[in-house]
Design a protein around this motif. Sequence first.
Motif, mmCIF file in Angstrom:
data_model
loop_
_atom_site.group_PDB
_atom_site.id
_atom_site.type_symbol
_atom_site.label_atom_id
_atom_site.label_comp_id
_atom_site.label_asym_id
_atom_site.label_seq_id
_atom_site.Cartn_x
_atom_site.Cartn_y
_atom_site.Cartn_z
ATOM 1 N N GLU A 41 0.826 -1.202 0.000
ATOM 2 C CA GLU A 41 0.000 0.000 0.000
ATOM 3 C C GLU A 41 0.865 1.258 0.000
ATOM 4 O O GLU A 41 0.574 2.219 -0.725
ATOM 5 C CB GLU A 41 -0.918 -0.003 1.220
ATOM 6 N N THR A 42 1.932 1.249 0.776
ATOM 7 C CA THR A 42 2.820 2.413 0.846
ATOM 8 C C THR A 42 3.407 2.734 -0.514
ATOM 9 O O THR A 42 3.388 3.895 -0.964
ATOM 10 C CB THR A 42 3.955 2.154 1.860
ATOM 11 N N LEU A 43 3.927 1.721 -1.190
ATOM 12 C CA LEU A 43 4.559 1.949 -2.494
ATOM 13 C C LEU A 43 3.534 2.212 -3.582
ATOM 14 O O LEU A 43 3.792 2.973 -4.525
ATOM 15 C CB LEU A 43 5.436 0.749 -2.855
ATOM 16 N N THR A 44 2.354 1.612 -3.473
ATOM 17 C CA THR A 44 1.306 1.860 -4.473
ATOM 18 C C THR A 44 0.809 3.291 -4.399
ATOM 19 O O THR A 44 0.633 3.954 -5.438
ATOM 20 C CB THR A 44 0.136 0.882 -4.266
ATOM 21 N N TYR A 45 0.584 3.799 -3.198
ATOM 22 C CA TYR A 45 0.155 5.196 -3.061
ATOM 23 C C TYR A 45 1.230 6.147 -3.578
ATOM 24 O O TYR A 45 0.919 7.154 -4.224
ATOM 25 C CB TYR A 45 -0.162 5.506 -1.592
ATOM 26 N N ALA A 46 2.495 5.830 -3.301
ATOM 27 C CA ALA A 46 3.588 6.668 -3.798
ATOM 28 C C ALA A 46 3.624 6.665 -5.330
ATOM 29 O O ALA A 46 3.824 7.707 -5.964
ATOM 30 C CB ALA A 46 4.917 6.181 -3.233
ATOM 31 N N ALA A 47 3.404 5.495 -5.922
ATOM 32 C CA ALA A 47 3.412 5.389 -7.380
ATOM 33 C C ALA A 47 2.256 6.185 -8.000
ATOM 34 O O ALA A 47 2.435 6.907 -8.979
ATOM 35 C CB ALA A 47 3.331 3.926 -7.797
#
Length: 538
Positions: A41-47
């Motif tokens: 979730e952290t990396l998906t939101y950043a992307a």
Amino acid sequence: MEISCSILSFQMSITSLTTLHGRIGFVTQDDVLFPHLTVRETLTYAARLRLPRSLTNQQKEERALDVISELGLERCQDTMIGGSFVRGVSGGERKRVCIGNEIIINPSLLFLDEPTSGLDSTTALRIVQMLHDIAEDGKTVITTIHQPSSRLFHKFDKLILLGKGSLLYFGKASEAMDYFQSIGCSPLIAMNPAEFLLDLANGNINDVSVPSELEDRVQMGNLETQTRNGKPTPSVVHEQYLVEAYETRVAENEKKKLMAPIPIDEELKLKVSSPKREWGASWWEQFRILFSRGLKERQHDYLSWLRITQVVAISVILGLLWWHSDSDSPRGLQDQAGLLFFIAVFWGFFPVFTAIFTFPQERAMLNKERAVDMYRLSAYFLARTTSDLPLDLFLPILFLLIVYFMANLKTTAYSFFLSMLTVFLSIVAAQGFGLAVGATLMDVKKATTLASVTAMTFMLAGGFFVKKVPVFISWIRYLSFNYHTYRLLLKIQYGHVPPALNGVKVDSGLKETIAMVAMIFGYRLLAYLSLRRKTLQP
């Protein structure tokens, strides 16, 4: 003596430092992450926030999965990040997530501030090896590391050694020991090259062989050094010697190499020359992404068993104290009015001291994400202040379902839902006040103190304890959500009673409702302006 040893990594062609934020990544020393989000979730939101608009959401999510695979985070991708009171991933995995947040945009230049701080030697080596692999893929990686192990040191391509801000060496890391031996400095015992270099920079030459010229200058400098508290201060003569040696032997050649023109592709030139800020998502998309992220992050706190138990316990105690109270007698009316007063105060104070922590606690995250233009401040503010609203409904409903019927308040659906709406207005207005105080001061202790004094003043000036409040201070009541909430609750419950109760005239309650709505928007506007002043960006 404070020494900074900086390792300029992995030899690559360095692009112009005037590149836009989208071409540069920066990993801070402290891991600034939301503890209740998973790695994925952290990396998906950043992307979704940082990658260009030209990519679809599916492509952005695939990029996040690629980064997870590249960093070796597949095993923990569905594990929460964790924090002080939340169990989550390990320290090394958390650091890799921080790096993933930056390499997700495929930057040309990646800065890292002490990426191995607090990690064991094996984990630190794994992190540095990963950075080495990133560099070999065509990126420039620059990192500062204090006291690296010998295994870490041999992974670096280029090295900058600083002593008290002065440049002592710049060049290939593999040639650093040969250079210092050429100027007469070499270790007397087998030791880590990084420790040897730090000893030189720090002036610790007990286990270092130095030229006779430097020994003479150090001894002479020690004789001339003034004392402090009866102890001699460290000599800086050896540092002067190292600086002079670098300036005369190496500096000129390195400067010529750095001043050589570097070709920059036309696409990059266009990006650098364009002053227009490029967002990875539209304002509406930013709002939706941040709203979803905020809802997922804070549902664990809002719906925690501790908070639910707190509200249920208080509501049961109130229900028992006012068990089947009677509103037909004057004494019964006064008793119920006391209950309504407590409800107004409780749902005025409780949200204030929850909202105060919002912006001070998220300040580091906000500064980090705003620094790389992840989103507009207005989109963040609106998403942050509205993502709490669905969660805010649960506890008040639970509270009123218990208290309302145990205390035998006016048992009609119309009165119950109006009371629920009034409490909800009070919560949202109180939150606005807490947000404004927190955003203005950005310090939890100061904000808590100011909110306590102000909320107490609101309650005292409302005329609940002093019937005849002086005119010069009575105006404060109109800024108080407690005052308007209490008056509305009285009007809802006792609209059938002709005489005024506690000085409250029975009417439609339109003035109080308008005042509450005005406070909801007014306090939030003040919070936004304060936050904007702190960040100095739109």
